[in-house]
Design an enzyme around this catalytic site. Structure first.
Site, PDB file in Angstrom:
ATOM      1  N   GLY A   1       0.802  -1.314  -0.052  1.00  0.00           N
ATOM      2  CA  GLY A   1      -0.048  -0.086  -0.028  1.00  0.00           C
ATOM      3  C   GLY A   1       0.915   1.206  -0.062  1.00  0.00           C
ATOM      4  O   GLY A   1       0.250   2.275   0.301  1.00  0.00           O
TER       5      GLY A   1
ATOM      6  N   ASN B   1       1.629   3.012  -2.680  1.00  0.00           N
ATOM      7  CA  ASN B   1       1.032   4.101  -3.439  1.00  0.00           C
ATOM      8  C   ASN B   1      -0.245   4.545  -2.719  1.00  0.00           C
ATOM      9  O   ASN B   1      -0.420   5.943  -2.897  1.00  0.00           O
ATOM     10  CB  ASN B   1       0.790   3.191  -4.857  1.00  0.00           C
TER      11      ASN B   1
ATOM     12  N   ASN C   1      -4.391   2.645 -13.421  1.00  0.00           N
ATOM     13  CA  ASN C   1      -3.436   1.843 -12.952  1.00  0.00           C
ATOM     14  C   ASN C   1      -1.988   2.179 -13.046  1.00  0.00           C
ATOM     15  O   ASN C   1      -1.813   2.926 -13.802  1.00  0.00           O
ATOM     16  CB  ASN C   1      -3.491   0.299 -13.862  1.00  0.00           C
TER      17      ASN C   1
ATOM     18  N   HIS D   1       1.857   1.046 -13.315  1.00  0.00           N
ATOM     19  CA  HIS D   1       2.760  -0.332 -13.584  1.00  0.00           C
ATOM     20  C   HIS D   1       4.333   0.162 -13.440  1.00  0.00           C
ATOM     21  O   HIS D   1       4.693   1.093 -14.014  1.00  0.00           O
ATOM     22  CB  HIS D   1       2.418  -0.934 -15.105  1.00  0.00           C
TER      23      HIS D   1
ATOM     24  N   GLU E   1       6.956   6.283  -8.753  1.00  0.00           N
ATOM     25  CA  GLU E   1       5.568   6.002  -8.528  1.00  0.00           C
ATOM     26  C   GLU E   1       4.856   6.724  -7.640  1.00  0.00           C
ATOM     27  O   GLU E   1       3.729   7.398  -8.066  1.00  0.00           O
ATOM     28  CB  GLU E   1       5.138   4.279  -8.070  1.00  0.00           C
TER      29      GLU E   1
HETATM   30  C1  GRF Z   1       3.798  -1.103  -7.656  1.00  0.00           C
HETATM   31  O1  GRF Z   1       4.875  -1.199  -7.908  1.00  0.00           O
HETATM   32  C2  GRF Z   1       2.882  -0.801  -8.757  1.00  0.00           C
HETATM   33  O2  GRF Z   1       3.423  -0.490  -9.861  1.00  0.00           O
HETATM   34  C3  GRF Z   1       2.287  -2.376  -8.970  1.00  0.00           C
HETATM   35  O3  GRF Z   1       2.258  -2.800  -7.801  1.00  0.00           O
HETATM   36  C4  GRF Z   1       3.040  -2.163  -6.948  1.00  0.00           C
HETATM   37  C5  GRF Z   1       2.249  -1.769  -5.574  1.00  0.00           C
HETATM   38  O4  GRF Z   1       3.057  -1.520  -4.532  1.00  0.00           O
HETATM   39  N1  GRF Z   1       0.996  -2.247  -9.875  1.00  0.00           N
HETATM   40  P1  GRF Z   1       2.538  -0.728  -3.185  1.00  0.00           P
HETATM   41  O5  GRF Z   1       1.263  -1.760  -2.551  1.00  0.00           O
HETATM   42  O6  GRF Z   1       1.495   0.440  -3.486  1.00  0.00           O
HETATM   43  O7  GRF Z   1       3.517  -0.486  -2.229  1.00  0.00           O
END
Ligand code: GRF
Length: 209
Positions: free
Chosen positions: A15, A17, A111, A113, A183
């Site tokens: 989590g 992000n 999304n 990535h 990200e």
């Molecule tokens: C991220 O690297 C994102 O790009 C991918 O899954 C990961 C999630 O990380 N889709 P987090 O749970 O937000 O730390």
């Protein structure tokens, strides 16, 4: 005043992000935006803990608890309607959203990535697998991509990308760390573009699915 963005974050992992988005809201880098619920298909997802810590309704909804995918979808949609969700953010959600949900929230699902799509995406391309593949292919740069979601894995119009050069001694782990920093910066920025009406916006018709 423009419509407030009421986001449901879907996450299966730690989590970070989700936390980056919540920080951007707290610091008012993102305005007129709220995360109104978090949904996970993994009971022990860190994202659910982050949600609870921030007093955000957190839901564990797993396909394994439903006898068919229609009932599973209906359970998710019921939560989305309960919280008047008008935007979905996938943040490490390791399950394909059903066509029914993708259609209901058309052009309102993002999304992220950890690679430069359209390369290194698709089923099985998650976590360290992505960075291992990038290094094995001898890529000189990699990065992160935010895109609108359609009915395929890691597919749909690209909204934002940023990249870095790989070091000669790069490992999947070191690359993952660097790309997560990208990200955490570009995901709030991409949501802001939507809030400011800078990418395609279509009305979703509530309760029609
Ligand atoms: C991220 O690297 C994102 O790009 C991918 O899954 C990961 C999630 O990380 N889709 P987090 O749970 O937000 O730390």
């Amino acid at each position: 005043m423009a419509e407030e963005l009421k986001i449901a974050v879907f996450a299966s992992g730690k989590g970070s992000n989700l936390k980056a988005i919540l920080d951007a809201i707290k610091e008012r880098r993102l305005i007129n935006t709220a995360v109104v619920c978090v949904i996970s298909n993994k009971k022990d997802a860190g994202a659910l803990e982050i949600a609870k810590y921030n007093n955000i309704p957190a839901y564990y909804i797993s396909q394994s608890n439903y006898s068919n995918s229609d009932d599973f979808d209906a359970a998710i949609i019921e939560v989305l309607i309960r919280h008047s969700v008008n935007f979905i953010v996938l943040a490490g959600y390791l399950k394909l959203l059903s066509p029914r949900i993708v259609r209901k929230y058309k052009d309102r699902i993002l999304n992220i990535h950890p690679a430069l799509l359209p390369k290194f995406g698709g089923k099985g391309m998650y976590g360290l697998n992505v960075h291992r593949a990038v290094i094995e292919c001898g890529e000189k740069i990699s990065g992160a991509t935010v895109h609108l979601v359609d009915e395929e894995y890691d597919h749909g119009p690209i909204v934002l990308q940023d990249s870095i050069e790989l070091d000669p001694d790069e490992t999947p782990e070191s690359l993952q760390k660097k790309i997560q920093e990208i990200e955490h910066r570009i995901y709030p920025e991409a949501i802001k573009l939507f809030v400011e009406g800078k990418f395609i916006e279509k009305e979703i018709i509530n309760n029609e699915y």
